[in-house]
Design an enzyme around this catalytic site. Sequence first.
Site, PDB file in Angstrom:
ATOM      1  N   THR A 115      67.672  76.318  35.333  1.00  0.00           N
ATOM      2  CA  THR A 115      67.941  75.800  34.006  1.00  0.00           C
ATOM      3  C   THR A 115      69.267  76.426  33.692  1.00  0.00           C
ATOM      4  O   THR A 115      69.776  77.221  34.482  1.00  0.00           O
ATOM      5  CB  THR A 115      66.837  76.276  33.043  1.00  0.00           C
ATOM      6  OG1 THR A 115      65.631  75.638  33.404  1.00  0.00           O
ATOM      7  CG2 THR A 115      67.127  75.993  31.587  1.00  0.00           C
ATOM      8  N   THR A 136      68.225  71.686  30.837  1.00  0.00           N
ATOM      9  CA  THR A 136      67.728  71.811  32.200  1.00  0.00           C
ATOM     10  C   THR A 136      67.344  70.474  32.819  1.00  0.00           C
ATOM     11  O   THR A 136      67.138  69.483  32.117  1.00  0.00           O
ATOM     12  CB  THR A 136      66.475  72.725  32.213  1.00  0.00           C
ATOM     13  OG1 THR A 136      66.080  72.980  33.549  1.00  0.00           O
ATOM     14  CG2 THR A 136      65.299  72.085  31.469  1.00  0.00           C
ATOM     15  N   ASN A 160      64.818  71.080  34.944  1.00  0.00           N
ATOM     16  CA  ASN A 160      63.623  71.815  35.355  1.00  0.00           C
ATOM     17  C   ASN A 160      63.905  72.521  36.681  1.00  0.00           C
ATOM     18  O   ASN A 160      64.569  73.539  36.684  1.00  0.00           O
ATOM     19  CB  ASN A 160      62.378  70.933  35.404  1.00  0.00           C
ATOM     20  CG  ASN A 160      61.117  71.783  35.486  1.00  0.00           C
ATOM     21  OD1 ASN A 160      61.163  72.967  35.152  1.00  0.00           O
ATOM     22  ND2 ASN A 160      60.020  71.221  35.926  1.00  0.00           N
ATOM     23  N   SER A 162      59.453  76.711  28.009  1.00  0.00           N
ATOM     24  CA  SER A 162      59.622  78.150  27.772  1.00  0.00           C
ATOM     25  C   SER A 162      61.026  78.472  27.282  1.00  0.00           C
ATOM     26  O   SER A 162      61.365  79.651  27.085  1.00  0.00           O
ATOM     27  CB  SER A 162      59.392  78.932  29.068  1.00  0.00           C
ATOM     28  OG  SER A 162      58.101  78.704  29.553  1.00  0.00           O
TER      29      SER A 162
HETATM   30  O1  DON Z   1      61.270  74.004  29.897  1.00  0.00           O
HETATM   31  C1  DON Z   1      60.907  74.858  30.688  1.00  0.00           C
HETATM   32  O2  DON Z   1      60.244  75.823  30.357  1.00  0.00           O
HETATM   33  C2  DON Z   1      61.338  74.758  32.126  1.00  0.00           C
HETATM   34  N1  DON Z   1      61.564  73.392  32.480  1.00  0.00           N
HETATM   35  C3  DON Z   1      62.555  75.600  32.301  1.00  0.00           C
HETATM   36  C4  DON Z   1      63.059  75.587  33.709  1.00  0.00           C
HETATM   37  C5  DON Z   1      63.903  76.742  34.028  1.00  0.00           C
HETATM   38  O3  DON Z   1      64.156  77.591  33.241  1.00  0.00           O
HETATM   39  C6  DON Z   1      64.357  76.833  35.401  1.00  0.00           C
HETATM   40  N2  DON Z   1      65.224  77.976  35.542  1.00  0.00           N
HETATM   41  N3  DON Z   1      65.735  78.716  36.102  1.00  0.00           N
END
Ligand code: DON
Length: 559
Positions: free
Chosen positions: A371, A389, A391, A443
């Site tokens: 993200t 993001t 994801n 998150s």
């Molecule tokens: O919205 C979320 O919580 C996840 N899709 C976030 C993904 C994420 O942080 C990946 N990161 N390094």
Amino acid sequence: MRRFKSTITFLLVARLLWATEFQPVFAEKGMVVSEDPLATAVGLQVLKNGGNAIDAAVAVGFALAVTYPTAGNIGGGGFMVIRLADGKVYTLDYRETAPAAAHKDVYLDDEGNVVKDASLLGYKAAGTPGTVAGLEAAFKRFGTKPWKELLDPAIRYAEKGYPLSRHKTASINSRLEYFNLFPSSKKIFTRNGEPFEPFDVLVQKDLAATLKRIAGHGAADFYRGETARLIVRDMERNRGMITLADLKGYKVKWREPVHFTYRDFDIFSMPLPASGGIVMAEIFNTLEPFDLGAFNVNSSDLIHMWVESERQAYADRAVFMGDVDFVQVPVKKLISKKYAEYIRSQIDFFHARSSDDVAANEAWMKESFETTHFSIVDQWGNAVSNTYTLNSGYGAKAVVEGAGFLLNNEMDDFSIKPGVPNQYGLIGSFANQIDPRKRMLSSMTPTIVTHNDSLFMVVGAPGGSRIITAVAQTISNVIDHGYNIRTAIESPRFHHQWKPDVVFLERPGFTDDTIIELQGKGHKVRYVKSLASVQGILIKKGLIQGWSDPRRDGKAMGF
Ligand code: DON
């Protein structure tokens, strides 16, 4: 990995030898911190040209979609917290939504089992993207510069290309087998099916054309125009779910921030469907009566208190939280100081509790996701904290043919089957089951902290489920331990998310004594190379400090 280890080892040794505190980037007027040096420079130029923080955020958001393809995007979604110089705080939800054709069992086979990778890989994993609508909504409300001007640098980098750093080369190459599954992705993110060499130039002509259309026609192009047509054509060819009606029906939401106090600081963060604000409020409310500053930042007693607070907050996340437009969530109760009293009364200060006693279920944890976050402050004191993001790294790995951008795999953030963990090991409940047009629980935790009504911190991170604890620890490192933004970000991190019932510890980072003591209290520990990647700004004594987490490859620049 080697780079990370050597950085941390160097920092530890240096600190032991010279007992010094490394300095962040300082600036007087404005600061941009992002995970990509090219995008940071784009944002800084906008600020120097007299643009405000929102202008810079729009330019950085589009630039990252080109220069940081693992997470920067126009095919994904996110959240933005804005604080204007007059003290008003706004939060913008441009999270993806489930296409109308999605339903709670859409990733299950006839026997009710989860179809492997169905919510992660390929067209069917994608939710209706929100980024272009989000950046346009922020711009229309608060932007001051011409829209086109803000997209120019992104278009330039897409059209002319830019050399891939070693880090980006390795990152793209590590997904080679996935990109080769989709001809539209293979064309862009491989060299005829083979890996890139460092400093190869990545040119993205189709993406440049898409960005030009967006520069000319705004979000209308993406949701109703030529880009929409390309998305729908590719969805139909590849059994994706997004239709023209989904795109036309997509709406961003301006929401009330989650606001709570921690000591004499005010913290403003994202509300649901981003869980970060509420979970962080629970953790801070639980910890508030303790004099955390009196503990060594890496001591087992301190970690124990954090972990027991996190255990409860993440259990509540799993049970209660989802899109508030679809389910009722007891938000007021969850973020109340009274509830924190109850949580504290359940904590044993000498022994770890079992997560099964806090609530039931089992989970596992897998690595590798992306993200990205950026934090911006301008010369007038306006601030933007933005996390967005696809994801997973490179999302669903599928590029929209002819449009040149990657689709998200955000559908995996729903609870695709009760009790079955997602890629971050998170378990969900009815509150986060798939429903048509619903937003999946997140998150992400873009956050702004004020002190005596003045801007104090702008902070956020990528890192899946670990985002929330990384942001909270960084804020506590500043407030409770008096660290500058660099030390606050570079300090080793720990994380607990209820399930799986383990304390994740960055390694190296914690002493053997700390680890043995934690185990003595009954904690199971698991080592990880890094937890999240914080991009932070701190304003102290009239100076702006900025720092981009060395766990990844970003940059802070100010003027
Ligand atoms: O919205 C979320 O919580 C996840 N899709 C976030 C993904 C994420 O942080 C990946 N990161 N390094």
